[in-house]
Scaffold this motif. Sequence first.
Motif, mmCIF file in Angstrom:
data_model
loop_
_atom_site.group_PDB
_atom_site.id
_atom_site.type_symbol
_atom_site.label_atom_id
_atom_site.label_comp_id
_atom_site.label_asym_id
_atom_site.label_seq_id
_atom_site.Cartn_x
_atom_site.Cartn_y
_atom_site.Cartn_z
ATOM 1 N N LEU A 120 48.654 42.336 37.094
ATOM 2 C CA LEU A 120 47.276 42.724 36.796
ATOM 3 C C LEU A 120 46.306 41.564 37.001
ATOM 4 N N GLY A 121 46.825 40.347 36.867
ATOM 5 C CA GLY A 121 45.986 39.165 37.080
ATOM 6 C C GLY A 121 45.534 38.985 38.511
ATOM 7 N N THR A 122 46.106 39.752 39.457
ATOM 8 C CA THR A 122 45.661 39.685 40.851
ATOM 9 C C THR A 122 44.420 40.526 41.091
ATOM 10 N N LEU A 123 44.002 41.306 40.092
ATOM 11 C CA LEU A 123 42.845 42.183 40.242
ATOM 12 C C LEU A 123 41.638 41.590 39.522
ATOM 13 N N PRO A 124 40.451 41.788 40.046
ATOM 14 C CA PRO A 124 39.258 41.200 39.430
ATOM 15 C C PRO A 124 38.770 41.990 38.225
ATOM 16 N N GLY A 125 38.176 41.279 37.296
ATOM 17 C CA GLY A 125 37.455 41.919 36.214
ATOM 18 C C GLY A 125 38.281 42.482 35.085
ATOM 19 N N TRP A 126 39.553 42.088 34.980
ATOM 20 C CA TRP A 126 40.405 42.567 33.904
ATOM 21 C C TRP A 126 40.494 41.537 32.786
ATOM 22 N N ARG A 127 40.553 42.015 31.549
ATOM 23 C CA ARG A 127 40.862 41.181 30.385
ATOM 24 C C ARG A 127 42.238 41.612 29.889
ATOM 25 N N LEU A 128 43.174 40.657 29.823
ATOM 26 C CA LEU A 128 44.566 40.960 29.525
ATOM 27 C C LEU A 128 44.945 40.322 28.192
ATOM 28 N N HIS A 129 45.406 41.151 27.265
ATOM 29 C CA HIS A 129 45.702 40.695 25.904
ATOM 30 C C HIS A 129 47.188 40.865 25.585
#
Length: 290
Positions: A120-129
């Motif tokens: 998911l870190g390869t996609l822009p604009g995400w916040r990952l918790h």
Amino acid sequence: MRARFSATMSDLLDTDERTALVLADIGPLDLAAGAPAADRVVNVGIREQAMIGVAAGLSLAGLRPFVHTYAPFLVERPFEQIKLDLSHQDLGAVLVSIGASYDAAAEGRTHQCPGDIALLGTLPGWRLHTPGHPDEVEALARAAATSGDRQYIRLSTQANRTAFPTDGRIHLVRGGSGVLVLAIGPLLDAALEATAGEGHAVAYTATPVPLDRDGLRELSAGFDRVVILEPFLEGTTAAAVGAALGGSGIRIQHVGVGIGEQRRYGTPADHARLHGLDAPGIRRRLDLPS
């Protein structure tokens, strides 16, 4: 964490007409029954790609969709739909997974997903918790319900004894010198146990993406070594940590889930031991006396 998410989701569905829930034949299916929120709970069955498409449609309709299932079926299997239906269309949604890296160890490799944060870190604009306590799960879910962005909340059966603020910052838990250990999510208690009596500092965050680079840079001043404890694929935060500490001369070490296959079933505790992520394993990997 999963029970707290279910209770929080039930309350959000009852009190916020904007909130919706999309499931892939997994609990909390009981939320699909009962007024007034039944028409905002959709169970698509084992159709994970369609699950993301449905969430995108709900977002287009002005709702705030939460999407919930096991991590590999939420992130890996429908990744193309996440990339196109949500990210490319710039639509908001909240993905909430269970299973973490190996919580469902007894189910085999099909239910293990250490690479979700990296993917998911390869996609822009995400916040990952990666919350480390049920209180953090509730705080993150309630905050996400009021937002319109894209977020991922990774639930785990492993939990820390103490909850911390879910503000995206890095928080100092125990002061010290020499080595700064940054524990992410549910690895905090193991980090504290592993470094007890060594005089090392321990910090914590529940949000590895985007990483609090300013906080890490400030906390690491005066330390010779920074160790990042990752409850997901080892090295996932390497680029962000390197950008924060580049040129500082500080030695950086990442300790996380190994990329190699552990071809055993067993329990989550077995897999933590095999990956060196229990307290003795962390001590070993930090070259601390046993």
